[in-house]
Design a protein around this motif. Structure first.
Motif, PDB file in Angstrom:
ATOM      1  N   LYS A  13       0.900  -1.353  -0.272  1.00  0.00           N
ATOM      2  CA  LYS A  13      -0.165   0.426  -0.295  1.00  0.00           C
ATOM      3  C   LYS A  13       1.003   1.567   0.162  1.00  0.00           C
ATOM      4  O   LYS A  13       0.556   2.227  -0.822  1.00  0.00           O
ATOM      5  CB  LYS A  13      -0.515  -0.069   1.504  1.00  0.00           C
ATOM      6  N   ARG A  14       2.148   0.395   1.106  1.00  0.00           N
ATOM      7  CA  ARG A  14       3.083   2.474   0.541  1.00  0.00           C
ATOM      8  C   ARG A  14       3.509   2.765  -0.671  1.00  0.00           C
ATOM      9  O   ARG A  14       3.627   3.845  -1.268  1.00  0.00           O
ATOM     10  CB  ARG A  14       3.633   2.187   1.878  1.00  0.00           C
ATOM     11  N   LEU A  15       4.215   1.433  -1.196  1.00  0.00           N
ATOM     12  CA  LEU A  15       4.217   1.712  -2.298  1.00  0.00           C
ATOM     13  C   LEU A  15       3.419   2.451  -3.810  1.00  0.00           C
ATOM     14  O   LEU A  15       3.601   2.785  -3.989  1.00  0.00           O
ATOM     15  CB  LEU A  15       4.559   0.357  -2.997  1.00  0.00           C
ATOM     16  N   ALA A  16       2.516   1.857  -3.632  1.00  0.00           N
ATOM     17  CA  ALA A  16       0.695   2.581  -4.500  1.00  0.00           C
ATOM     18  C   ALA A  16       1.006   3.839  -3.832  1.00  0.00           C
ATOM     19  O   ALA A  16       0.299   4.548  -5.260  1.00  0.00           O
ATOM     20  CB  ALA A  16      -0.162   1.112  -4.323  1.00  0.00           C
ATOM     21  N   SER A  17       1.310   4.601  -3.301  1.00  0.00           N
ATOM     22  CA  SER A  17       1.071   5.803  -2.347  1.00  0.00           C
ATOM     23  C   SER A  17       1.442   6.271  -3.178  1.00  0.00           C
ATOM     24  O   SER A  17       1.808   8.496  -2.919  1.00  0.00           O
ATOM     25  CB  SER A  17       0.766   5.884  -0.389  1.00  0.00           C
ATOM     26  N   CYS A  18       3.067   5.568  -3.502  1.00  0.00           N
ATOM     27  CA  CYS A  18       4.077   6.909  -3.942  1.00  0.00           C
ATOM     28  C   CYS A  18       4.208   7.272  -5.519  1.00  0.00           C
ATOM     29  O   CYS A  18       5.635   7.788  -5.823  1.00  0.00           O
ATOM     30  CB  CYS A  18       5.758   5.806  -3.438  1.00  0.00           C
ATOM     31  N   VAL A  19       3.539   6.505  -5.629  1.00  0.00           N
ATOM     32  CA  VAL A  19       3.695   6.902  -7.225  1.00  0.00           C
ATOM     33  C   VAL A  19       2.652   7.448  -8.321  1.00  0.00           C
ATOM     34  O   VAL A  19       0.787   7.415  -6.559  1.00  0.00           O
ATOM     35  CB  VAL A  19       3.639   4.794  -8.035  1.00  0.00           C
ATOM     36  N   ARG A  20       2.137   7.833  -9.507  1.00  0.00           N
ATOM     37  CA  ARG A  20       0.784   8.265  -9.375  1.00  0.00           C
ATOM     38  C   ARG A  20       0.172   7.511 -10.509  1.00  0.00           C
ATOM     39  O   ARG A  20      -0.157   5.794 -10.422  1.00  0.00           O
ATOM     40  CB  ARG A  20       1.515   9.153 -11.043  1.00  0.00           C
ATOM     41  N   PRO A  21      -1.736   7.729 -10.651  1.00  0.00           N
ATOM     42  CA  PRO A  21      -2.611   6.149 -10.638  1.00  0.00           C
ATOM     43  C   PRO A  21      -2.154   5.771 -12.031  1.00  0.00           C
ATOM     44  O   PRO A  21      -2.474   4.667 -11.817  1.00  0.00           O
ATOM     45  CB  PRO A  21      -3.691   7.332 -10.700  1.00  0.00           C
ATOM     46  N   ASP A  22      -1.348   6.534 -12.975  1.00  0.00           N
ATOM     47  CA  ASP A  22      -1.021   5.558 -14.563  1.00  0.00           C
ATOM     48  C   ASP A  22      -0.001   4.682 -13.910  1.00  0.00           C
ATOM     49  O   ASP A  22       0.149   3.587 -14.933  1.00  0.00           O
ATOM     50  CB  ASP A  22      -0.363   6.639 -15.292  1.00  0.00           C
ATOM     51  N   ASP A  23       0.780   4.805 -13.194  1.00  0.00           N
ATOM     52  CA  ASP A  23       1.999   3.743 -12.966  1.00  0.00           C
ATOM     53  C   ASP A  23       1.723   2.573 -12.472  1.00  0.00           C
ATOM     54  O   ASP A  23      -0.116   2.447 -12.078  1.00  0.00           O
ATOM     55  CB  ASP A  23       3.309   4.945 -11.967  1.00  0.00           C
ATOM     56  N   VAL A  24       2.927   1.534 -12.447  1.00  0.00           N
ATOM     57  CA  VAL A  24       1.835   0.284 -12.178  1.00  0.00           C
ATOM     58  C   VAL A  24       2.874   0.093 -10.745  1.00  0.00           C
ATOM     59  O   VAL A  24       3.998   0.005 -11.350  1.00  0.00           O
ATOM     60  CB  VAL A  24       2.048  -0.358 -13.558  1.00  0.00           C
ATOM     61  N   VAL A  25       2.525  -0.858  -9.972  1.00  0.00           N
ATOM     62  CA  VAL A  25       3.203  -1.102  -9.144  1.00  0.00           C
ATOM     63  C   VAL A  25       2.610  -3.094  -9.039  1.00  0.00           C
ATOM     64  O   VAL A  25       1.807  -3.010  -8.527  1.00  0.00           O
ATOM     65  CB  VAL A  25       3.114  -0.796  -7.645  1.00  0.00           C
ATOM     66  N   GLY A  26       4.381  -3.674  -9.392  1.00  0.00           N
ATOM     67  CA  GLY A  26       3.687  -5.044  -8.985  1.00  0.00           C
ATOM     68  C   GLY A  26       4.411  -6.016  -7.827  1.00  0.00           C
ATOM     69  O   GLY A  26       6.194  -5.344  -8.160  1.00  0.00           O
ATOM     70  N   ARG A  27       3.793  -7.630  -7.967  1.00  0.00           N
ATOM     71  CA  ARG A  27       4.845  -7.379  -6.656  1.00  0.00           C
ATOM     72  C   ARG A  27       5.032  -9.423  -7.677  1.00  0.00           C
ATOM     73  O   ARG A  27       4.810  -9.788  -8.592  1.00  0.00           O
ATOM     74  CB  ARG A  27       4.052  -8.650  -5.132  1.00  0.00           C
ATOM     75  N   PHE A  28       6.448  -9.372  -7.175  1.00  0.00           N
ATOM     76  CA  PHE A  28       7.203 -10.730  -8.496  1.00  0.00           C
ATOM     77  C   PHE A  28       6.980 -11.815  -7.687  1.00  0.00           C
ATOM     78  O   PHE A  28       7.282 -12.976  -7.960  1.00  0.00           O
ATOM     79  CB  PHE A  28       8.737 -10.187  -9.102  1.00  0.00           C
ATOM     80  N   GLY A  29       7.002 -11.965  -5.981  1.00  0.00           N
ATOM     81  CA  GLY A  29       7.379 -12.947  -5.609  1.00  0.00           C
ATOM     82  C   GLY A  29       8.451 -12.208  -4.589  1.00  0.00           C
ATOM     83  O   GLY A  29       9.517 -11.947  -4.389  1.00  0.00           O
ATOM     84  N   GLY A  30       7.970 -13.421  -3.122  1.00  0.00           N
ATOM     85  CA  GLY A  30       8.969 -12.968  -2.333  1.00  0.00           C
ATOM     86  C   GLY A  30       8.251 -11.643  -1.540  1.00  0.00           C
ATOM     87  O   GLY A  30       7.766 -10.881  -1.394  1.00  0.00           O
ATOM     88  N   ASP A  31       9.346 -11.392  -1.372  1.00  0.00           N
ATOM     89  CA  ASP A  31       9.955  -9.682  -0.829  1.00  0.00           C
ATOM     90  C   ASP A  31      10.507  -8.800  -2.193  1.00  0.00           C
ATOM     91  O   ASP A  31      11.209  -7.661  -1.715  1.00  0.00           O
ATOM     92  CB  ASP A  31      10.779  -9.217   0.675  1.00  0.00           C
TER      93      ASP A  31
END
Length: 812
Positions: free
Chosen positions: A433-451
């Protein structure tokens, strides 16, 4: 043939005649002798001279009852032939008139006796077969009463054999079954037509039901008259139950196939046809008649990029190289789009091991493939799709720039190990959630697995936009996270790659961002690094180094050097630490600091570490044999985290000890705190096994990591090794250095551990370490790491530090 002669038989010279015909002849003079003789052993023929008719009938009956031999009576006078025949005689002759006929009768009875003997032998065989036959055998008379039954039938009905005779089915089974059995037997008796292999249900008075396969035939006597029935039945109850269970299973399977959310497929490899369930077809947009039974219906629809992998997976399962087939791949829908599916299958094999059938299921995992189930963020596959779309935009639009941030949490495993995986999941969710709050709405945050996370910054103005977001992310992650009662703060290492470098494929850009992330981690963590040409050259150099290192293993360029470990109390040589060196033909002598990271990242550290362990143990065994007075020498060997995480580490370790013949107590493993953190899960059992063997355990570089008391209490360590950085501070007059070493010694003493100081370079450090009660040390003051020949010379001679230590003791 055994024959008994009774009476004088005047005028009948039978004894010589019978003897000449092979008879075993016995004679008796009285009726009592005759009765006694036949009672003791059987005779085939009895010839009785009834010169006196008194008691003739009773004797005849008695002899006939005792033995079944042929009985001829040679009578005289007024003896009643009819009464003697009725009493059991086979023939009655006039002893005076029928001498020739007597000889004829003897010949007939000889033949009859032989036939009887053959019949009795056959009867013995038949009865034995009947008694040992596993099925039920029984005989019935014309009234359907049992006259005889074998042991199997007696066990089946729960009676003794002698209890069955005279009973009917009505005495054993239910009335319904008894009536049916009697009707069947009446029909057999009337028509002569047998009942063959009829499966029938037998019901019992208590309501129990069993199944038998029955055959019945008419029973004839010697004259061909029907005297009853003969029956055989086999208990098939278990088979009928299995058949019923199979039918139920098939019905359940049919219902499951029709109602399951998965698409079922069943491939008959002998005919080449595949059954596709209605759900399998519907998953791809087809109705029940829209797809045939050919394998091409499946494989032709697989995405071209996935087809080779799917075919290889199926082939491996069919050949037995893998236990089953399991692959995620894309398959074409009727509307032309591709769906992600998970395909699974198992091969069935015949006695020859060759697969004849393969069956499995297909599950639509499109949604799961797109999003991470824990955080709800796009997963790697969906992130790559967004990244490829951005790369296409960059190709079409001049000046369009984007950036990828690859992020890895620092020491996240420590949180998992100390607070548990549930706390780890809560932390990952909060950080997402913190990562998503650090970028713009059009940017993409993804998790690749683990950390591991990735961020796609779309349409940035320049490199500073990417670094600014990275700084914002690092600051956000440093804020503690409430994990239901426990606060946890983490940092991250971030690598940044920009599209301006001119990438052709998404994997290339991710690779470089990942490389920059590892560079950030190597430079101290909690920071970011931007991938540039210098870093690219460094990566290429590391790749070249990895290739050279692989070839060095093949060429035997790796060697083990040995640094002495010395007692500070009396200067005795206690043993050596085995240290790896690379004697390269092109690079010269290469120290581990220059190549060990490459060995770790490439996985080469595992075979290298095992080779060092084997070589060090072998060398110590050789020295101990050559210098018996030095049998107390030991060797310390470093173990990497990669080696410790192997599932078979205990077995491989014991194999090395067995192959070299080194006693376990002469070996100490040195393990870093980071290795304990990375490999903590499987280490408990391994360390317990080491302690059983007597192998020592030392914690290396103590003080440079977390120095967690959890690990000190959890693992059975024997000693702590003070890192060289703290030993070096003893020589600058700083009290901090002495205080730190003093605290380590106090901690070790409280935990009943020894202390080893490494990196000792001056006499002053030796003196101070003695004063701090450190008992063991190593370093350049004593000797640097020596090759095997130099180390052997050291063992054989006088240690060069003796004089210096003596002076040091005097000075102290």
């Amino acid at each position: 043939m055994r024959t008994l002669l009774y009476g004088p038989l005047h005028g009948f010279p039978l004894a010589p005649v019978l003897a000449s015909r092979g008879h075993d002849v016995a004679a008796c003079a009285t009726a009592d002798e005759a009765s006694a003789a036949t009672s003791e052993s059987p005779f085939d023929l009895l010839i009785l001279d009834w010169s006196d008719s008194e008691g003739a009938e009773s004797l005849c009956r008695r002899l006939r009852a005792i033995r079944g031999a042929g009985l001829i009576v040679a009578a005289r006078g007024s003896t009643d032939a009819a009464s003697l025949l009725a009493a059991g005689a086979d023939d009655v002759l006039d002893a005076e008139a029928d001498k020739g006929r007597l000889a004829e009768r003897i010949a007939v009875l000889e033949s009859r006796a032989a036939e009887r003997a053959r019949f009795e032998r056959e009867q013995v065989v038949v009865l034995a077969m009947m008694e040992h036959f596993p099925g039920n055998i029984y005989f019935k008379d014309l009234e359907s009463r049992f006259t005889r039954a074998n042991r199997a039938f007696a066990r089946y009905v729960g009676l003794r054999q002698e209890q069955i005779e005279g009973r009917t089915d009505a005495d054993i089974f239910s009335r319904e079954h008894a009536d049916q059995a009697k009707a069947d037997e009446r029909r057999i008796l009337e028509t002569g037509v047998p009942l063959q292999n009829v499966e029938e249900k037998e019901t019992w008075p208590d309501g129990r039901e069993t199944w038998v396969s029955t055959s019945k035939v008419p029973l004839l006597d010697a004259d061909g008259r029907v005297v009853g029935t003969f029956g055989i039945s086999l208990d098939i109850t278990e088979r009928k139950r299995a058949e019923a269970a199979l039918r139920q299973s098939e019905e359940r399977y049919a219902l499951a196939v029709r109602g399951a959310n998965d698409g079922i497929w069943d491939w008959d490899l002998q005919t080449g046809r595949i059954y596709y369930s209605p759900r399998w077809k519907a998953m791809l947009g087809w109705d029940d008649d829209g797809i045939g039974e050919s394998p091409a219906e499946w494989f032709d629809a697989v995405h071209p990029d996935d087809l080779a992998r799917v075919r290889a997976g199926v082939d491996d399962a069919l050949a037995g190289r893998k236990a089953h087939f399991e692959e995620e791949y894309r398959i074409r829908h009727r509307d032309g789009s591709f769906r992600w599916v998970l395909g699974r299958g198992f091969a069935l094999r015949g006695p020859d091991g060759v697969a004849y059938r393969m069956a499995g299921a297909q599950t639509d995992v499109t949604d799961r493939r797109a999003f991470d189930p824990l955080t709800g963020l796009p997963n790697r596959a969906l992130f790559v799709e967004h990244l490829e779309a951005a790369m296409n935009r960059a190709r079409r639009r001049h000046g369009y720039l984007f950036a990828v941030l690859f992020l890895d949490l620092d020491r996240f495993k420590l949180i998992n190990d100390s607070l548990g995986h549930l706390a780890g999941d809560l932390l990952l969710t909060a950080l997402a959630k913190r990562l998503a709050s650090c970028v713009r709405p059009d940017d993409v945050v993804g998790r690749f697995g683990g950390d591991e996370f990735a961020v796609l910054l779309d349409n940035v103005a320049g490199p500073e936009d990417g670094t600014r977001v990275a700084e914002r992310i690092l600051a956000s992650l440093r804020e503690p996270v409430d994990l239901k009662g426990s606060d946890a703060a983490v940092s991250a290492s971030i690598g940044i790659a920009f599209s301006a470098t001119g990438y052709e494929a998404a994997d290339e850009l991710l690779r470089d961002a990942d490389t920059a992330m590892y560079r950030a981690k190597a430079l101290g963590r909690d920071r970011y690094e931007v991938f540039d040409e210098a870093m690219r050259r460094r990566v290429l150099g590391l790749l070249q180094l990895e290739g050279d290192l692989r070839r060095a293993m093949e060429r035997g360029e790796l060697v083990v050097h040995y640094q002495p470990i010395v007692s500070l109390r009396d200067g005795r040589l206690l043993g050596f630490e085995a240290l790896l060196r690379w004697q390269s033909a092109q690079r010269g002598l290469v120290r581990p600091v220059e190549f060990i990271d490459v060995a770790e990242d490439s996985g080469l550290i595992v075979p290298i570490g095992e080779w060092v362990l084997h070589e060090a143990c072998r060398q110590l065994v050789s020295w101990r044999a050559r210098f018996p007075e030095r049998r107390g020498l030991t060797v310390n060997v470093n173990c990497s985290a990669r080696y410790l995480t192997r599932s078979d580490v205990a077995e491989r370790f014991e194999q090395v000890l067995g192959a070299t013949g080194l006693e376990p107590a002469a070996l100490t493993l040195e393990i870093t705190e980071s290795a304990l953190i990375e490999a903590s899960d499987p280490l408990d059992r391994f360390f317990a096994r080491l302690k059983e063997l007597g192998v020592g355990l030392t914690l290396d570089d103590f003080g440079t990591g977390y120095s967690s008391l959890t690990y000190l209490h959890r693992f059975p360590l024997d000693a702590l090794k003070v890192d060289r950085t703290f030993v070096a501070r003893l020589g600058d007059g700083s009290e901090d250095g002495r205080a730190f070493v003093r605290s380590i010694v106090a901690l070790a003493r409280s935990l009943r551990m020894g202390v080893i100081a490494e990196g000792v370079e001056t006499l002053g450090q030796v003196v101070q370490l003695r004063g701090l009660d450190v008992e063991t040390a190593q370093g350049f003051f004593f000797a640097e790491a020596l090759d095997a020949a130099s180390a052997e010379a050291l063992i054989a001679g006088v240690p060069p530090w003796d004089v210096a230590l003596g002076r040091g003791r005097a000075d102290g």
